[in-house]
Design a protein around this motif. Structure first.
Motif, PDB file in Angstrom:
ATOM      1  N   ARG A  39       0.862  -1.184   0.000  1.00 50.25           N
ATOM      2  CA  ARG A  39       0.000   0.000   0.000  1.00 50.25           C
ATOM      3  C   ARG A  39       0.890   1.223   0.000  1.00 50.25           C
ATOM      4  O   ARG A  39       1.632   1.464   0.958  1.00 50.25           O
ATOM      5  N   ALA A  40       0.829   1.957  -1.086  1.00 51.56           N
ATOM      6  CA  ALA A  40       1.574   3.204  -1.204  1.00 51.56           C
ATOM      7  C   ALA A  40       0.741   4.335  -0.625  1.00 51.56           C
ATOM      8  O   ALA A  40      -0.490   4.229  -0.560  1.00 51.56           O
ATOM      9  N   PRO A  41       1.381   5.430  -0.228  1.00 47.71           N
ATOM     10  CA  PRO A  41       0.632   6.557   0.340  1.00 47.71           C
ATOM     11  C   PRO A  41      -0.454   7.041  -0.614  1.00 47.71           C
ATOM     12  O   PRO A  41      -0.193   7.284  -1.794  1.00 47.71           O
ATOM     13  N   GLY A  42      -1.667   7.127  -0.106  1.00 44.38           N
ATOM     14  CA  GLY A  42      -2.765   7.630  -0.908  1.00 44.38           C
ATOM     15  C   GLY A  42      -3.322   6.671  -1.934  1.00 44.38           C
ATOM     16  O   GLY A  42      -4.166   7.047  -2.750  1.00 44.38           O
ATOM     17  N   LYS A  43      -2.870   5.429  -1.895  1.00 44.07           N
ATOM     18  CA  LYS A  43      -3.322   4.451  -2.893  1.00 44.07           C
ATOM     19  C   LYS A  43      -3.950   3.239  -2.213  1.00 44.07           C
ATOM     20  O   LYS A  43      -3.783   3.016  -1.023  1.00 44.07           O
ATOM     21  N   GLU A  44      -4.658   2.458  -3.011  1.00 46.39           N
ATOM     22  CA  GLU A  44      -5.252   1.235  -2.513  1.00 46.39           C
ATOM     23  C   GLU A  44      -4.184   0.156  -2.358  1.00 46.39           C
ATOM     24  O   GLU A  44      -3.147   0.175  -3.026  1.00 46.39           O
ATOM     25  N   ARG A  45      -4.480  -0.795  -1.501  1.00 43.82           N
ATOM     26  CA  ARG A  45      -3.608  -1.948  -1.380  1.00 43.82           C
ATOM     27  C   ARG A  45      -3.602  -2.714  -2.706  1.00 43.82           C
ATOM     28  O   ARG A  45      -4.655  -2.904  -3.329  1.00 43.82           O
ATOM     29  N   GLU A  46      -2.435  -3.161  -3.132  1.00 44.85           N
ATOM     30  CA  GLU A  46      -2.356  -3.871  -4.401  1.00 44.85           C
ATOM     31  C   GLU A  46      -1.532  -5.140  -4.259  1.00 44.85           C
ATOM     32  O   GLU A  46      -0.591  -5.220  -3.461  1.00 44.85           O
ATOM     33  N   PHE A  47      -1.910  -6.113  -5.066  1.00 39.29           N
ATOM     34  CA  PHE A  47      -1.193  -7.375  -5.120  1.00 39.29           C
ATOM     35  C   PHE A  47       0.179  -7.154  -5.744  1.00 39.29           C
ATOM     36  O   PHE A  47       0.312  -6.424  -6.735  1.00 39.29           O
ATOM     37  N   VAL A  48       1.190  -7.800  -5.183  1.00 39.38           N
ATOM     38  CA  VAL A  48       2.545  -7.708  -5.715  1.00 39.38           C
ATOM     39  C   VAL A  48       2.991  -9.059  -6.285  1.00 39.38           C
ATOM     40  O   VAL A  48       3.401  -9.161  -7.440  1.00 39.38           O
ATOM     41  N   ALA A  49       2.895 -10.097  -5.464  1.00 40.85           N
ATOM     42  CA  ALA A  49       3.365 -11.421  -5.886  1.00 40.85           C
ATOM     43  C   ALA A  49       2.723 -12.482  -5.009  1.00 40.85           C
ATOM     44  O   ALA A  49       2.329 -12.199  -3.873  1.00 40.85           O
ATOM     45  N   ALA A  92       6.267   1.884  -0.390  1.00 44.40           N
ATOM     46  CA  ALA A  92       4.989   1.412   0.146  1.00 44.40           C
ATOM     47  C   ALA A  92       5.252   0.645   1.432  1.00 44.40           C
ATOM     48  O   ALA A  92       6.400   0.304   1.742  1.00 44.40           O
ATOM     49  N   VAL A  93       4.174   0.363   2.141  1.00 44.88           N
ATOM     50  CA  VAL A  93       4.228  -0.639   3.197  1.00 44.88           C
ATOM     51  C   VAL A  93       3.917  -1.986   2.551  1.00 44.88           C
ATOM     52  O   VAL A  93       2.918  -2.116   1.840  1.00 44.88           O
ATOM     53  N   TYR A  94       4.782  -2.941   2.785  1.00 43.69           N
ATOM     54  CA  TYR A  94       4.633  -4.274   2.191  1.00 43.69           C
ATOM     55  C   TYR A  94       4.108  -5.239   3.242  1.00 43.69           C
ATOM     56  O   TYR A  94       4.645  -5.311   4.357  1.00 43.69           O
ATOM     57  N   TYR A  95       3.073  -5.973   2.847  1.00 44.51           N
ATOM     58  CA  TYR A  95       2.435  -6.927   3.733  1.00 44.51           C
ATOM     59  C   TYR A  95       2.508  -8.328   3.134  1.00 44.51           C
ATOM     60  O   TYR A  95       2.326  -8.497   1.922  1.00 44.51           O
ATOM     61  N   CYS A  96       2.731  -9.318   3.982  1.00 45.40           N
ATOM     62  CA  CYS A  96       2.519 -10.674   3.508  1.00 45.40           C
ATOM     63  C   CYS A  96       1.207 -11.186   4.084  1.00 45.40           C
ATOM     64  O   CYS A  96       0.749 -10.725   5.141  1.00 45.40           O
TER      65      CYS A  96
END
Length: 124
Positions: A39-49, A92-96
């Motif tokens: 999730r980048a600032p001001g953006k929706e959470r997005e799939f990475v991998a 962004a903040v990266y989440y698993c």
């Protein structure tokens, strides 16, 4: 209850490489597919991998394909995200996240368990 703990984030210069780790505990690791989201600032959470529970099938967002690599070590109950060629847009903040499924999907609300996230900041 599953616990996921991300680590490895940091402040990086554009073009650098970074490896994130996601440590899994609480249930049988190899019954769960795992995904990375951001999730980048001001953006929706997005799939990475994402990676299947056996590790043989991976999928990537178009924006990271060819630069990021997801892998897992089922003996260490850990999933990795190797990130190369970092750019400002990767900040962004990266989440698993984990789902008790053979395959990792791209849809965040199909995941059952989430980590707290790790911050990745890229400067040029």
């Amino acid at each position: 209850q599953v616990q996921l703990v991300e680590s490895g984030g940091g402040l990086m210069q554009a073009g650098a490489s970074l490896r994130l780790s996601c440590a899994f505990s609480g249930r049988t690791f190899d019954k769960h597919a795992v995904g990375w989201f951001r999730r980048a600032p001001g953006k929706e959470r997005e799939f990475v991998a994402g990676i299947s529970r056996g590790g043989s099938v991976t999928r990537y967002a178009g924006s990271v394909k060819g630069r990021f690599t997801i892998s897992r070590d089922n003996d260490k109950n850990t999933v990795y995200l190797e990130m190369n060629g970092l750019s400002y847009e990767d900040t962004a903040v990266y989440y698993c996240a984990a789902q008790e499924s053979p395959w990792a999907t791209r849809v965040y609300d199909e995941y059952d368990f989430w980590g707290q996230g790790t911050q990745v900041t890229v400067f040029s």
